[in-house]
Motif scaffolding. Structure first.
Motif, PDB file in Angstrom:
ATOM      1  N   SER A 150       0.825  -1.215   0.000  1.00 13.61           N
ATOM      2  CA  SER A 150       0.000   0.000   0.000  1.00 13.61           C
ATOM      3  C   SER A 150       0.853   1.256   0.000  1.00 13.61           C
ATOM      4  N   ASP A 167      -7.443  -3.174  -9.861  1.00 14.28           N
ATOM      5  CA  ASP A 167      -8.649  -2.926  -9.056  1.00 14.28           C
ATOM      6  C   ASP A 167      -9.300  -4.239  -8.645  1.00 14.28           C
ATOM      7  N   ARG A 177      -6.141  -9.007  -2.464  1.00 18.11           N
ATOM      8  CA  ARG A 177      -5.739  -7.606  -2.317  1.00 18.11           C
ATOM      9  C   ARG A 177      -4.224  -7.461  -2.420  1.00 18.11           C
ATOM     10  N   ALA A 180      -3.218  -7.973  -6.039  1.00 18.94           N
ATOM     11  CA  ALA A 180      -3.610  -6.813  -6.847  1.00 18.94           C
ATOM     12  C   ALA A 180      -2.707  -5.611  -6.574  1.00 18.94           C
ATOM     13  N   SER A 185      -3.021  -9.710 -11.540  1.00 17.44           N
ATOM     14  CA  SER A 185      -4.469  -9.909 -11.549  1.00 17.44           C
ATOM     15  C   SER A 185      -4.813 -11.148 -10.738  1.00 17.44           C
TER      16      SER A 185
END
Length: 193
Positions: A150, A167, A177, A180, A185
């Motif tokens: 993040s 996304d 998450r 991604a 993907s």
């Protein structure tokens, strides 16, 4: 301190499910085949073990962009042992303190430990996806990985180490998450490439 053991065990569990006929197969890590990911895991497990022990030298100096050595014939024996050594090295408090080096980059020990964990987590997922195996992320490992990924934009990792964020729905599982956030993907399959 994080325990790398749960995630290294998860990756080790995949190895018996990888056939020699799958070594040239594609993975979600676009530049790497299954054999390349295995070779990369061999190199990074050694480098990050040395980084934890502050044994700085050839293994911690090598830039990962320098190319991969061919996968050795004894990878099925060596990789599990090196993953065990990696987890053991990061169980020492001193591994997480001060500075160390990996990939030719000097970084704080606590960040190096999370980077090592993230590498194992993501490349394990790459192997599982490419070879049709189940894969789980340890809850603490996923939390650490998501936290680091993040912040990749602020750490100038986006675009050099990680691709653009993919996304996913807000209710996506933590492993999806993390995947991604790394630029992969979560629904990748060999047929989708």
């Amino acid at each position: 301190m994080l325990d790398l053991g749960p995630q290294t065990r998860e990756v080790k569990a995949l190895l018996d499910g990888i056939g020699d006929d799958q070594l040239a197969a594609p993975t979600p890590c676009e530049a790497y085949s299954v054999g390349d990911v295995l070779s990369h895991l061999l190199g990074l497990s050694l480098a990050f073990t040395d980084a934890a022990k502050k044994n700085l030298g050839a293994s911690t100096d090598q830039n990962p962009d320098g190319g991969l050595p061919p996968l050795p014939e004894d990878w099925r024996r060596r990789l599990p042992a090196q993953l065990d050594e990696l987890a053991a090295a990061w169980r020492s408090e001193s591994a997480w303190e001060g500075e160390t080096q990996a990939g030719g980059v000097t970084l704080p020990g606590d960040l190096a430990g999370v980077v090592a964990l993230n590498e194992v987590l993501l490349h394990g997922w790459d192997l599982a996806r490419a070879t049709g195996q189940d894969y789980r992320g340890d809850a603490a490992s996923l939390e650490a990985s998501i936290g680091m990924l993040s912040q990749a934009d602020s750490m100038e990792m986006r675009g050099t180490i990680f691709g653009p964020v993919v996304d996913v729905p807000g209710h996506a599982p933590p492993l999806d998450r993390a995947v991604a956030l790394s630029g992969r993907s979560p629904d990748w399959s060999p047929a989708s490439r």
